[in-house]
Design a protein around this motif. Structure first.
Motif, short mmCIF file in Angstrom:
data_model
loop_
_atom_site.label_atom_id
_atom_site.label_comp_id
_atom_site.label_asym_id
_atom_site.label_seq_id
_atom_site.Cartn_x
_atom_site.Cartn_y
_atom_site.Cartn_z
N PHE A 1 -2.45 14.59 -28.86
CA PHE A 1 -2.31 15.13 -27.45
C PHE A 1 -2.59 16.69 -27.63
N ASP A 2 -3.78 17.17 -26.87
CA ASP A 2 -3.80 18.50 -26.84
C ASP A 2 -3.81 19.11 -25.55
N PRO A 3 -2.62 19.81 -24.89
CA PRO A 3 -2.74 20.11 -23.44
C PRO A 3 -4.03 21.19 -23.10
N ASN A 4 -4.83 21.45 -23.97
CA ASN A 4 -5.78 22.33 -23.65
C ASN A 4 -7.01 21.39 -23.10
N PHE A 5 -6.85 19.94 -23.40
CA PHE A 5 -8.06 19.20 -23.16
C PHE A 5 -7.60 17.93 -22.46
N HIS A 6 -6.13 17.70 -22.63
CA HIS A 6 -5.56 16.49 -21.96
C HIS A 6 -4.44 16.70 -20.93
N GLU A 7 -4.22 15.76 -20.10
CA GLU A 7 -3.35 15.80 -19.01
C GLU A 7 -2.59 14.37 -19.20
N ALA A 8 -1.22 14.61 -19.49
CA ALA A 8 -0.57 13.50 -20.02
C ALA A 8 0.14 12.79 -18.64
N VAL A 9 -0.26 11.67 -18.20
CA VAL A 9 0.37 11.12 -16.88
C VAL A 9 1.42 10.00 -17.33
N ALA A 10 1.56 9.55 -18.58
CA ALA A 10 2.72 8.87 -18.77
C ALA A 10 2.96 8.87 -20.35
N GLN A 11 4.03 8.20 -20.82
CA GLN A 11 4.34 7.81 -22.23
C GLN A 11 4.65 6.57 -22.23
N GLU A 12 4.22 5.79 -23.32
CA GLU A 12 4.57 4.71 -23.70
C GLU A 12 4.73 4.44 -25.02
N TYR A 13 5.74 3.52 -25.30
CA TYR A 13 5.92 3.26 -26.67
C TYR A 13 4.75 2.12 -27.09
N ALA A 14 4.43 2.69 -28.52
CA ALA A 14 3.24 1.78 -28.97
C ALA A 14 3.56 1.47 -30.44
N GLU A 15 3.69 0.53 -30.88
CA GLU A 15 4.04 -0.01 -32.31
C GLU A 15 2.94 0.53 -33.20
N GLY A 16 3.07 1.22 -34.23
CA GLY A 16 1.90 1.58 -35.22
C GLY A 16 1.22 2.85 -34.78
N LYS A 17 1.62 3.55 -33.80
CA LYS A 17 1.20 4.81 -33.22
C LYS A 17 2.02 5.85 -33.47
N LYS A 18 1.68 6.95 -33.99
CA LYS A 18 2.55 8.15 -33.96
C LYS A 18 2.75 8.77 -32.60
N PRO A 19 4.04 9.50 -32.65
CA PRO A 19 4.39 10.12 -31.41
C PRO A 19 3.22 11.26 -31.10
N ASN A 20 3.12 11.32 -29.67
CA ASN A 20 2.10 12.26 -29.07
C ASN A 20 0.72 11.98 -29.50
N GLU A 21 0.43 10.86 -29.85
CA GLU A 21 -1.10 10.20 -30.05
C GLU A 21 -1.61 9.46 -28.74
N VAL A 22 -2.62 9.90 -28.55
CA VAL A 22 -3.31 9.07 -27.00
C VAL A 22 -3.62 7.91 -27.25
N ILE A 23 -3.02 7.01 -26.51
CA ILE A 23 -3.15 5.36 -26.55
C ILE A 23 -4.19 4.83 -25.33
N LYS A 24 -4.40 5.47 -24.49
CA LYS A 24 -4.82 5.04 -23.06
C LYS A 24 -5.76 6.36 -22.48
N GLU A 25 -6.55 5.95 -21.75
CA GLU A 25 -7.20 7.12 -21.12
C GLU A 25 -7.52 6.47 -19.54
N PHE A 26 -7.31 7.27 -18.71
CA PHE A 26 -7.28 6.91 -17.19
C PHE A 26 -8.61 7.53 -16.67
N GLN A 27 -8.66 8.73 -17.13
CA GLN A 27 -9.84 9.16 -16.61
C GLN A 27 -10.49 10.36 -17.91
N LYS A 28 -11.78 10.20 -17.91
CA LYS A 28 -12.18 10.98 -19.28
C LYS A 28 -12.36 12.50 -18.81
N GLY A 29 -12.20 13.16 -19.91
CA GLY A 29 -12.30 14.63 -19.54
C GLY A 29 -13.63 15.17 -20.03
#
Length: 177
Positions: free
Chosen positions: A129-157
């Motif tokens: 996650f980079d606040p300069n390029f991403h806007e976080a709309v939610a956080q979810e637990y995802a197994e095998g993913k590190k914290p603050n990794e982008v797992i879904k994209e609602f709208q492309k930047g």
């Protein structure tokens, strides 16, 4: 008589000295004025050079980013193409599959046309996650993913020649269930 002559000679000398001092002072004033004019000339020349450089920079930025508003408005059209394609993909009807293929081709052509003008999508999924390029709309637990990794994209930047036009709206992985 001699005193008068001496007085006249002294007055003449005094007058000559005064004239010489006046001339010397005038020459010094002229030299000072000349130095002032030269300094003013160099200052104005430097100001003009700075102005020319600033105008060139502004012109370059205008050419580079002048179409930002139009391109950002056209991003709504791209979004609608993507939504339409996503909604129609599950349909198993062969005619609908052809429509989806056609829409997908038009969307790619549209995105290619936008990219010719410097518009590029922001890479999000799988990135940190980079606040300069991403806007976080939610956080979810995802197994095998590190914290603050982008797992879904609602709208492309998108960026335009390196400048962010629209931040990607994303879901970020959380370390808590």
């Amino acid at each position: 008589m001699e005193q008068n002559d001496n007085k006249k000679a002294e007055e003449t000398e005094t007058t000559a000295e005064a004239q010489t001092q006046t001339q010397t002072a005038n020459v010094e004033v002229e030299k000072k004025d000349e130095v002032d004019f030269k300094a003013k000339y160099f200052y104005i020349a430097a100001e003009m050079d700075n102005y020319r450089k600033r105008m060139e920079r502004e012109k370059e930025n205008l050419v580079k980013y002048g179409n930002e508003r139009v391109l950002s408005d056209l991003l709504q059209v791209v979004d609608n193409f993507e939504r339409t394609i996503d909604m129609l993909k599950p349909d198993q009807d062969p005619k609908m599959k052809n429509v989806v293929t056609g829409l997908d081709m038009v969307k790619k052509q549209f995105i290619d046309a936008l990219s010719k003008h410097g518009l590029t999508p922001v890479d999000s999924i799988g990135k940190d996650f980079d606040p300069n390029f991403h806007e976080a709309v939610a956080q979810e637990y995802a197994e095998g993913k590190k914290p603050n990794e982008v797992i879904k994209e609602f709208q492309k930047g998108y960026t335009l020649n390196g400048r962010l036009v629209r931040a990607a709206k994303v879901v970020v992985a959380s370390d808590k269930q």
